[in-house]
Design an enzyme around this catalytic site. Sequence first.
Site, PDB file in Angstrom:
ATOM      1  N   GLY A  10       0.973  -1.315  -0.089  1.00  0.00           N
ATOM      2  CA  GLY A  10      -0.064  -0.105  -0.215  1.00  0.00           C
ATOM      3  C   GLY A  10       0.727   1.411   0.148  1.00  0.00           C
ATOM      4  CG  PHE A  11       0.403   6.064   0.352  1.00  0.00           C
ATOM      5  CD1 PHE A  11       1.385   6.724   0.034  1.00  0.00           C
ATOM      6  CD2 PHE A  11      -0.287   6.736   1.408  1.00  0.00           C
ATOM      7  CE1 PHE A  11       1.923   7.933   0.673  1.00  0.00           C
ATOM      8  CE2 PHE A  11      -0.028   8.261   1.843  1.00  0.00           C
ATOM      9  CZ  PHE A  11       1.066   8.814   1.320  1.00  0.00           C
ATOM     10  CB  ILE A  12       1.437   4.086   4.825  1.00  0.00           C
ATOM     11  CG1 ILE A  12       0.545   5.472   4.736  1.00  0.00           C
ATOM     12  CG2 ILE A  12       2.417   4.276   5.962  1.00  0.00           C
ATOM     13  CD1 ILE A  12      -0.409   5.916   5.557  1.00  0.00           C
ATOM     14  CG  ASP A  31      -1.042  -5.158  -0.295  1.00  0.00           C
ATOM     15  OD1 ASP A  31      -0.626  -4.042   0.376  1.00  0.00           O
ATOM     16  OD2 ASP A  31      -2.198  -5.211  -0.952  1.00  0.00           O
ATOM     17  N   GLY A  36      -3.813  -1.893  -2.412  1.00  0.00           N
ATOM     18  CA  GLY A  36      -2.391  -1.680  -2.586  1.00  0.00           C
ATOM     19  C   GLY A  36      -2.035  -1.950  -4.124  1.00  0.00           C
ATOM     20  CG  LEU A  76       0.322  -0.225   7.900  1.00  0.00           C
ATOM     21  CD1 LEU A  76       1.546  -0.794   8.416  1.00  0.00           C
ATOM     22  CD2 LEU A  76       0.874   0.982   6.906  1.00  0.00           C
ATOM     23  CB  THR A  95     -11.226  -5.533   5.582  1.00  0.00           C
ATOM     24  OG1 THR A  95     -11.972  -5.947   4.292  1.00  0.00           O
ATOM     25  CG2 THR A  95      -9.595  -5.644   5.320  1.00  0.00           C
ATOM     26  CE1 TYR A 149     -10.940   2.839   8.018  1.00  0.00           C
ATOM     27  CE2 TYR A 149     -11.363   4.902   8.472  1.00  0.00           C
ATOM     28  CZ  TYR A 149     -10.379   3.903   8.025  1.00  0.00           C
ATOM     29  OH  TYR A 149      -9.023   4.204   8.074  1.00  0.00           O
ATOM     30  CE  LYS A 153      -8.088   1.191  11.231  1.00  0.00           C
ATOM     31  NZ  LYS A 153      -6.846   0.138  10.624  1.00  0.00           N
TER      32      LYS A 153
END
Length: 330
Positions: A10-12, A31, A36, A76, A95, A149, A153
Amino acid sequence: MRVLITGGAGFIGSHLADAYLARGDEVFALDNLSTGSFENVRHLQTCPRFHLTIDSIHNVRVVNELVDACDVVLHLAAAVGVRLVVDHPVQTIETNVGGTEVVLAAAACGKKKVLVVSTSEVYGLSDRVPFREDDPLVIGPTTTARWGYACSKALDEFLALGYWRERRVPVVIARLFNTVGPRQTGRYGMVLPTFVRQAIAGEPITVHGDGMQTRCFCDVSDVVASLVKLVDHPSAVGEVFNVGSDYEIAIGELAETVKILADSRSELILVPYCDAFPAGFEDVQRRVPDLTKLHDLIGYRPTRTLEQIIQRVIDSHRAAHSPRERAVRV
Ligand code: UDP
């Protein structure tokens, strides 16, 4: 050190992989390439200390094997982006909560350290700006998908802290505020890559609402440096940290700045929320972290100014869309 990064393409996650590889560690990335992308880690393909597993976080056997093989886990893998979350509420909750359960259960066997990446979304509609880690969370109604969401989290955080208190699994929780930089896609609604793409293409820059809502943007390199330091610090275990920048800017002003820095002729347009999102969407008006706890522990402050951050995103967008880069990919 052998490091497992879930969401490693993914990005981070991919920037984290770069950081750990740069200091000589071995990186295992897991991943499913849903949000991603292989492009994010293509440059690591030839590195013998980088291993990519393309699979789901729900695959218990694969997660167990990877966790066993590693010393620490940075978790992540999650549903990302307000648009995706609003459009796919079931997948988002499954997820986020299911994936974290699998990772923590796997880590419990060998008492492996897990950094769980959470989000500033958990503060919800709180107006106690700047947000402190011990502030109450103000979540909106269950009829608004966005808060599913936030709750998923928050539940991840409860679960992780439960694993620490009850089973002595060393966990660290990082609440990431708006993180931006090269490789971030605007496909899932994120504002900066969207504005940069629009400005470069000469399309209208779409400011939602009245543009007075504010955010604080932090470069991914500074976020990654903070996460690596948190994982290394023994006193971070069992704690929650805000991670990001506390430089606040209104979204309308962000659009103006992007337009100027990109030397763009795009017009700025205001798009009502009801046109930008499905019914029942609710935005957060101000989002600013209190970074005292993070700074006191790791002594780190963001190194890039907002202008430098935006310029880096503009430069990387231009580079990624240059004719030469497109030819290489084909
Ligand atoms: N936003 C906007 N135009 C866009 C995309 C986003 O004005 O094309 C706004 C969005 O409504 C929100 C802010 O920018 O107020 C930040 O959005 P993003 O999804 O990047 O982050 P988050 O809302 O999760 O902080």
